[in-house]
Write an enzyme that holds these catalytic residues in place. Sequence first.
Site, PDB file in Angstrom:
ATOM      1  N   ASN A 147       0.796  -1.229   0.000  1.00 19.35           N
ATOM      2  CA  ASN A 147       0.000   0.000   0.000  1.00 19.35           C
ATOM      3  C   ASN A 147       0.827   1.278   0.000  1.00 19.35           C
ATOM      4  O   ASN A 147       0.363   2.320  -0.449  1.00 19.35           O
ATOM      5  CB  ASN A 147      -1.030  -0.016   1.142  1.00 19.35           C
ATOM      6  CG  ASN A 147      -0.389  -0.014   2.505  1.00 19.35           C
ATOM      7  OD1 ASN A 147       0.757  -0.447   2.660  1.00 19.35           O
ATOM      8  ND2 ASN A 147      -1.106   0.462   3.488  1.00 19.35           N
ATOM      9  N   GLY A 179       2.904  -5.411   7.460  1.00 19.84           N
ATOM     10  CA  GLY A 179       1.888  -6.182   6.754  1.00 19.84           C
ATOM     11  C   GLY A 179       0.753  -6.514   7.697  1.00 19.84           C
ATOM     12  O   GLY A 179       0.540  -5.828   8.703  1.00 19.84           O
ATOM     13  N   SER A 180       0.047  -7.584   7.405  1.00 22.94           N
ATOM     14  CA  SER A 180      -1.131  -7.942   8.196  1.00 22.94           C
ATOM     15  C   SER A 180      -0.723  -8.550   9.544  1.00 22.94           C
ATOM     16  O   SER A 180       0.383  -9.073   9.701  1.00 22.94           O
ATOM     17  CB  SER A 180      -1.969  -8.949   7.412  1.00 22.94           C
ATOM     18  OG  SER A 180      -1.202 -10.106   7.174  1.00 22.94           O
ATOM     19  N   VAL A 184       0.085 -12.430   9.285  1.00 22.12           N
ATOM     20  CA  VAL A 184       1.430 -12.753   8.776  1.00 22.12           C
ATOM     21  C   VAL A 184       2.487 -12.284   9.777  1.00 22.12           C
ATOM     22  O   VAL A 184       3.486 -12.969  10.010  1.00 22.12           O
ATOM     23  CB  VAL A 184       1.663 -12.172   7.359  1.00 22.12           C
ATOM     24  CG1 VAL A 184       3.098 -12.419   6.910  1.00 22.12           C
ATOM     25  CG2 VAL A 184       0.692 -12.793   6.360  1.00 22.12           C
ATOM     26  N   GLY A 185       2.255 -11.138  10.405  1.00 24.46           N
ATOM     27  CA  GLY A 185       3.196 -10.636  11.419  1.00 24.46           C
ATOM     28  C   GLY A 185       3.403 -11.653  12.541  1.00 24.46           C
ATOM     29  O   GLY A 185       4.516 -11.853  13.024  1.00 24.46           O
ATOM     30  N   GLU A 240       5.024  -3.961  12.105  1.00 21.17           N
ATOM     31  CA  GLU A 240       3.996  -2.920  11.934  1.00 21.17           C
ATOM     32  C   GLU A 240       2.829  -3.596  11.234  1.00 21.17           C
ATOM     33  O   GLU A 240       2.961  -4.031  10.082  1.00 21.17           O
ATOM     34  CB  GLU A 240       4.521  -1.778  11.057  1.00 21.17           C
ATOM     35  CG  GLU A 240       5.657  -0.992  11.659  1.00 21.17           C
ATOM     36  CD  GLU A 240       5.282  -0.208  12.895  1.00 21.17           C
ATOM     37  OE1 GLU A 240       4.077   0.022  13.132  1.00 21.17           O
ATOM     38  OE2 GLU A 240       6.196   0.148  13.646  1.00 21.17           O
ATOM     39  N   CYS A 273      -3.020   1.490   6.592  1.00 18.68           N
ATOM     40  CA  CYS A 273      -3.086   0.927   7.938  1.00 18.68           C
ATOM     41  C   CYS A 273      -3.717   1.939   8.880  1.00 18.68           C
ATOM     42  O   CYS A 273      -4.294   1.570   9.892  1.00 18.68           O
ATOM     43  CB  CYS A 273      -1.690   0.549   8.402  1.00 18.68           C
ATOM     44  SG  CYS A 273      -0.501   1.867   8.163  1.00 18.68           S
ATOM     45  N   GLU A 311       8.753   2.878  13.816  1.00 16.61           N
ATOM     46  CA  GLU A 311       9.647   3.315  12.747  1.00 16.61           C
ATOM     47  C   GLU A 311       9.579   4.822  12.610  1.00 16.61           C
ATOM     48  O   GLU A 311       8.841   5.490  13.297  1.00 16.61           O
ATOM     49  CB  GLU A 311       9.407   2.587  11.428  1.00 16.61           C
ATOM     50  CG  GLU A 311       8.066   2.471  10.866  1.00 16.61           C
ATOM     51  CD  GLU A 311       8.094   1.342   9.809  1.00 16.61           C
ATOM     52  OE1 GLU A 311       9.162   0.919   9.369  1.00 16.61           O
ATOM     53  OE2 GLU A 311       7.008   0.890   9.446  1.00 16.61           O
TER      54      GLU A 311
HETATM   55  P1  NAD Z   1       0.588  -9.238   4.044  1.00 18.99           P
HETATM   56  O1  NAD Z   1       0.741  -9.529   5.494  1.00 18.99           O
HETATM   57  O2  NAD Z   1      -0.251 -10.146   3.245  1.00 18.99           O
HETATM   58  O3  NAD Z   1       2.028  -9.212   3.330  1.00 18.99           O
HETATM   59  C1  NAD Z   1       3.069  -8.376   3.760  1.00 18.99           C
HETATM   60  C2  NAD Z   1       4.396  -8.915   3.245  1.00 18.99           C
HETATM   61  O4  NAD Z   1       4.676 -10.146   3.897  1.00 18.99           O
HETATM   62  C3  NAD Z   1       4.407  -9.215   1.749  1.00 18.99           C
HETATM   63  O5  NAD Z   1       5.654  -8.841   1.210  1.00 18.99           O
HETATM   64  C4  NAD Z   1       4.211 -10.714   1.712  1.00 18.99           C
HETATM   65  O6  NAD Z   1       4.699 -11.337   0.553  1.00 18.99           O
HETATM   66  C5  NAD Z   1       5.025 -11.135   2.934  1.00 18.99           C
HETATM   67  N1  NAD Z   1       4.695 -12.455   3.474  1.00 18.99           N
HETATM   68  C6  NAD Z   1       3.592 -13.204   3.280  1.00 18.99           C
HETATM   69  N2  NAD Z   1       3.668 -14.346   4.001  1.00 18.99           N
HETATM   70  C7  NAD Z   1       4.841 -14.320   4.668  1.00 18.99           C
HETATM   71  C8  NAD Z   1       5.492 -15.195   5.591  1.00 18.99           C
HETATM   72  N3  NAD Z   1       4.934 -16.343   5.972  1.00 18.99           N
HETATM   73  N4  NAD Z   1       6.685 -14.833   6.098  1.00 18.99           N
HETATM   74  C9  NAD Z   1       7.247 -13.656   5.765  1.00 18.99           C
HETATM   75  N5  NAD Z   1       6.696 -12.785   4.882  1.00 18.99           N
HETATM   76  C10 NAD Z   1       5.493 -13.113   4.353  1.00 18.99           C
HETATM   77  O7  NAD Z   1       0.060  -7.717   3.958  1.00 18.99           O
HETATM   78  P2  NAD Z   1      -0.340  -6.873   2.667  1.00 18.99           P
HETATM   79  O8  NAD Z   1      -1.644  -7.378   2.143  1.00 18.99           O
HETATM   80  O9  NAD Z   1       0.818  -6.758   1.737  1.00 18.99           O
HETATM   81  O10 NAD Z   1      -0.544  -5.414   3.329  1.00 18.99           O
HETATM   82  C11 NAD Z   1      -1.710  -5.030   3.986  1.00 18.99           C
HETATM   83  C12 NAD Z   1      -1.549  -5.093   5.487  1.00 18.99           C
HETATM   84  O11 NAD Z   1      -0.428  -4.318   5.885  1.00 18.99           O
HETATM   85  C13 NAD Z   1      -2.724  -4.517   6.250  1.00 18.99           C
HETATM   86  O12 NAD Z   1      -3.057  -5.348   7.325  1.00 18.99           O
HETATM   87  C14 NAD Z   1      -2.208  -3.183   6.758  1.00 18.99           C
HETATM   88  O13 NAD Z   1      -2.846  -2.686   7.905  1.00 18.99           O
HETATM   89  C15 NAD Z   1      -0.774  -3.491   6.991  1.00 18.99           C
HETATM   90  N6  NAD Z   1       0.028  -2.286   7.015  1.00 18.99           N
HETATM   91  C16 NAD Z   1       0.487  -1.840   8.236  1.00 18.99           C
HETATM   92  C17 NAD Z   1       1.223  -0.672   8.315  1.00 18.99           C
HETATM   93  C18 NAD Z   1       1.737  -0.175   9.641  1.00 18.99           C
HETATM   94  O14 NAD Z   1       2.661   0.619   9.650  1.00 18.99           O
HETATM   95  N7  NAD Z   1       1.174  -0.604  10.752  1.00 18.99           N
HETATM   96  C19 NAD Z   1       1.506   0.064   7.150  1.00 18.99           C
HETATM   97  C20 NAD Z   1       1.016  -0.419   5.933  1.00 18.99           C
HETATM   98  C21 NAD Z   1       0.287  -1.597   5.871  1.00 18.99           C
END
Ligand code: NAD
Length: 500
Positions: A156, A231-232, A235-236, A253, A287, A467
């Site tokens: 995003n 990310g989500s 996954v986090g 994050e 996010c 961050e």
């Molecule tokens: P996602 O969790 O699906 O993917 C994030 C990244 O993780 C991608 O590069 C993906 O390929 C990688 N990934 C997937 N599985 C993995 C694994 N098992 N091990 C390691 N890496 C893996 O998230 P998304 O759909 O790309 O992004 C949307 C999410 O990100 C939303 O939940 C949003 O709230 C969050 N987000 C948070 C912030 C913040 O600062 N808090 C900022 C932007 C987006």
Amino acid sequence: MATASATVHQNYVDGQWVPSSSGQTFENRNPAKTDDLIGVFQRSNAKDVDTALDAAARACQRWRLVPAPLRAEILFKAAQIVVARKEEFARDMTREMGKVLNETRGDVQEAIDMTYYMAGEGRRMFGQTVPSELRNKFAMSVRQPLGVCSIITPWNFPMAIPSWKIMPALVCGNTVVFKPSSNTPLSALNFLNVLIEAGVPKGVVNMVTGGADVGTAMTTDPRVSVVSFTGSTDVGRQVNQAAAPTFKKVHLEMGGKNVVMIMDDANLELAVDGCLWGGFGTSGQRCTAASRVVVHEKVYKQFVREFVARAKSLVVGDGLIAETQMGPSNSEAQLQTVIKYVRIGQEEGATLATGGHRLDKGAYAKGFFHEPTVFTDVNPKMRIAREEIFGPVVSVIPCKSLEEAIAIGNGVEYGLSASIYTQDINRAFQAMRDLYTGIFYVNAPTIGAEVHLPFGGTKNTGNGHREAGVAALEVFSEWKSVYIDFSGRLQRAQIDVEQI
Ligand code: NAD
């Protein structure tokens, strides 16, 4: 530099462009027009990660010894290059991510701001000098790099988020293996090319594109000292567990379900403007998106009337067209999540005040478009009021008091951003104190962070790190406390207590 052609792009490892050993690739397509093939990227595997980590580990031995002000000069050059190419990068980003041009310009600008900021840190990176309790002894603390950093980013903010992580990692003297989201690899590639042109030595930044298996290899390998993931939350959690056995420093994050609280004394026009921008900017795919709006019952009807009318009038379309105010969802999967939650909201009994449908006719036929959607009369217990949707859906919740608004605001698993609209300074400060989030705004929506302040959230949004700003240095460096005894004799702290 390849920026916008459907060519096959490779990984960047140890200063070389290399194909994945998997022999497989994936396509990057425009979410506004899926017949627009932007590029083809490597579907990498654990073996590619292994080679990249090897290069990063070797490069770290040299890079950590480069004086920080010299490392920073490369960052400074990088920022200048991004400035010169801002428009080109923004267009590429809209084409692959979907958000409107003004927003992708903002995304690129954020990368510029962060890069300049971290370049400045090359001449600061302050430690402490403190008096020793013993005579003829000097005491100080210095920051030291940790080693190899795995950087994993979402789609995003395709340039801003990589910059928030890569720049502090580099200025602190670490090396990087970077895996961008497979939905936005072109912006990652553009940023990487800038770093190469600015003079980052080989092995210092490596990029490996691909999916979860690449991420898993990057979070389990013992050569990695830091994992910085955005990310989500699901996954986090996996990342945290994968990294735990080797005790990595893990910076997460994750998701958000942010709240705007509108009090009965608020400037309603300002609040409507803020909620439109906060809720529908980036098609709600931030996010920090203002996905919940809690409104005092005294102004509820008026707010709903004006907000719904404005949401209805938003121009949805291809982000590259000047008139467009809201672009598509980033992927079919993301759009399906939006559709699913609209159905859930209806089943839960919320009032669908506007929107609620996929747009798929005419100019919308080849993209992932959805109407700006507002649910009203939402109960805070409903799933649409508690779960992250990550789409153009806003839930409006009535409340009777500030205290109730704060309780609703805090009543979710996430804690990223919150805001209040009020003219009463006492209410503003009370809300600021009582909302347990990492970011708080007064008379502004839940989005709009600046790079020199800490960014991140509480509860299931983060794991205590931040961050941006100086806080990012805490992730990418660790403290070494140094004692220099120039007395010429053994002095024992806490034991040789001198009488004055
Ligand atoms: P996602 O969790 O699906 O993917 C994030 C990244 O993780 C991608 O590069 C993906 O390929 C990688 N990934 C997937 N599985 C993995 C694994 N098992 N091990 C390691 N890496 C893996 O998230 P998304 O759909 O790309 O992004 C949307 C999410 O990100 C939303 O939940 C949003 O709230 C969050 N987000 C948070 C912030 C913040 O600062 N808090 C900022 C932007 C987006």
